[in-house]
Write an enzyme that holds these catalytic residues in place. Sequence first.
Site, PDB file in Angstrom:
ATOM      1  N   GLY A  34       0.823  -1.220   0.000  1.00 25.28           N
ATOM      2  CA  GLY A  34       0.000   0.000   0.000  1.00 25.28           C
ATOM      3  C   GLY A  34       0.843   1.249   0.000  1.00 25.28           C
ATOM      4  N   GLY A  41      -0.234   5.106   0.281  1.00 23.83           N
ATOM      5  CA  GLY A  41      -1.173   5.517   1.312  1.00 23.83           C
ATOM      6  C   GLY A  41      -0.549   6.464   2.328  1.00 23.83           C
ATOM      7  N   ALA A  72       1.955   4.502   4.800  1.00 21.73           N
ATOM      8  CA  ALA A  72       3.041   3.911   4.027  1.00 21.73           C
ATOM      9  C   ALA A  72       3.950   4.967   3.413  1.00 21.73           C
ATOM     10  CB  ALA A  72       2.469   3.008   2.934  1.00 21.73           C
ATOM     11  N   LEU A 101      -4.955  -6.222  -4.455  1.00 20.64           N
ATOM     12  CA  LEU A 101      -5.340  -7.065  -3.326  1.00 20.64           C
ATOM     13  C   LEU A 101      -6.431  -8.073  -3.679  1.00 20.64           C
ATOM     14  CD1 LEU A 101      -5.203  -4.597  -0.311  1.00 20.64           C
ATOM     15  CD2 LEU A 101      -3.457  -6.122  -1.179  1.00 20.64           C
ATOM     16  N   LYS A 114     -11.137  -4.004   9.657  1.00 18.77           N
ATOM     17  CA  LYS A 114      -9.854  -4.030  10.364  1.00 18.77           C
ATOM     18  C   LYS A 114      -9.825  -5.109  11.438  1.00 18.77           C
ATOM     19  CE  LYS A 114      -6.925  -1.571   9.488  1.00 18.77           C
ATOM     20  NZ  LYS A 114      -5.883  -1.656   8.416  1.00 18.77           N
ATOM     21  N   SER A 145      -8.234  10.306   7.894  1.00 19.31           N
ATOM     22  CA  SER A 145      -7.578  10.900   9.056  1.00 19.31           C
ATOM     23  C   SER A 145      -7.334  12.395   8.849  1.00 19.31           C
ATOM     24  CB  SER A 145      -6.249  10.190   9.336  1.00 19.31           C
ATOM     25  OG  SER A 145      -6.454   8.965   9.991  1.00 19.31           O
TER      26      SER A 145
END
Length: 427
Positions: free
Chosen positions: A62, A65, A68, A112, A219, A259
């Site tokens: 990822g 992101g 990352a 993915l 998650k 976020s």
Amino acid sequence: MMRPSFRRLLLGLSLIDILLVASIPYIAGSSEDVGDTADLPPKDVSSVDDDTSSLPFVLVTGGNGLVASNLIMELLQRGYHVRATVRNPSKVSHLRTLRNSETKLEIAALDLKEKDVQVYRALLKDGIDWIFHVAAPFVDDLPQSDETMEMAVQSMTLLLQAAAQESSVSQVVYTGSDSAVVYGYADNPIKADPNYIFTEDDWTNVTCTKGMTDYAKMKTLTELAAWEFVEKHAPNFRFSSLLPSYILGPLVSDTVTSSKRIVYEIMAGKYPGVIDLYIPMVDIRDVVEAHFRAAMQSKEPAGSRWANQRRRFLLTRKKGKDVFFPEVAGILKDHFGPMGYSISTWPIPNWLLWIVSLFDSELATMSQMLGVGENYDNTKSIEVLGLTYHTNATEIILETAHAMIQQGLIPKKKGYQARGISGSDEL
């Protein structure tokens, strides 16, 4: 991270704006006066040893992101050789500009949806030592299908299977979320007792339909699958899961993730006001450092009371309840208001959000959390990983906004000044 759903919150607040119209003193931020974007200030890398040949070879999934990108930047600055996976290798321009990227960064494609473990094994060729699994098949905070949930679990399991077959892999660190801890309780998303203290021993109850979000379910199921694999197969690598709360601070990623959205929407003047919520936050630099420390540890500190427990770590800047949403808006208004940014701090009544939540299940979940903040215990991350958190909420919030202005995500007003940031540690 990504709690609650701020895209849905924005929708709810937009509906409130329509309902109130003239009664809300709200002026949308202008999109004019956009200046040239500026590079983020470079980190101090003076301590990096010139001889980096003995450093571990690292895989980061990822790669484009939020977490990352910052992790890769720090890995490259410390001299590590990085192989980063992305779904579309043509969309990594911000990674290509990082220091040492020309010589120490490889980009590999990974969807993915892939179901062949050999594809994952190919990513580990040439002696990958550490794996940071950051990728998640999740489209922001939109409702997700069962297929997406299954994809997240499947990609986690396939990566662990591949790692178990490669003798070079010594560490696997999974970037989870505090959402795998605090959701899914029938009476209230943060349990019936508002003073309950959440620790790494708590798990989100995915069988509960009330007080649950798709992101929290995804998650939680992904992390549970990882621990099931590790405990069943006892692979040679060491597995750790990191559970950050809202990730803020000087972020490298040039997209508006969930976020970042809380600060972005306030700065853009898109909220008609502020609501009665608490925001547990953690600085991106502490999240990145936690990844390093988790991977570098070969054993627990001597005498650790967590020696025989799962290496599962809540990452949040303070123990207890964190900053209040109205305080976030107030910090931004005090700092950026004089620069020409229109930021509303008008308190939206809880009853009004409750009415809007009748038409949206995730907003209904959020309405149950009004006025009640989660108590987190970050002791384990401090004692086992040795983290020293950035605790100044004012600086974390302002650095987030400045980074987005410099990246061009938020308009650069004529009065904007990239001046020094300082604030109180009291929040």
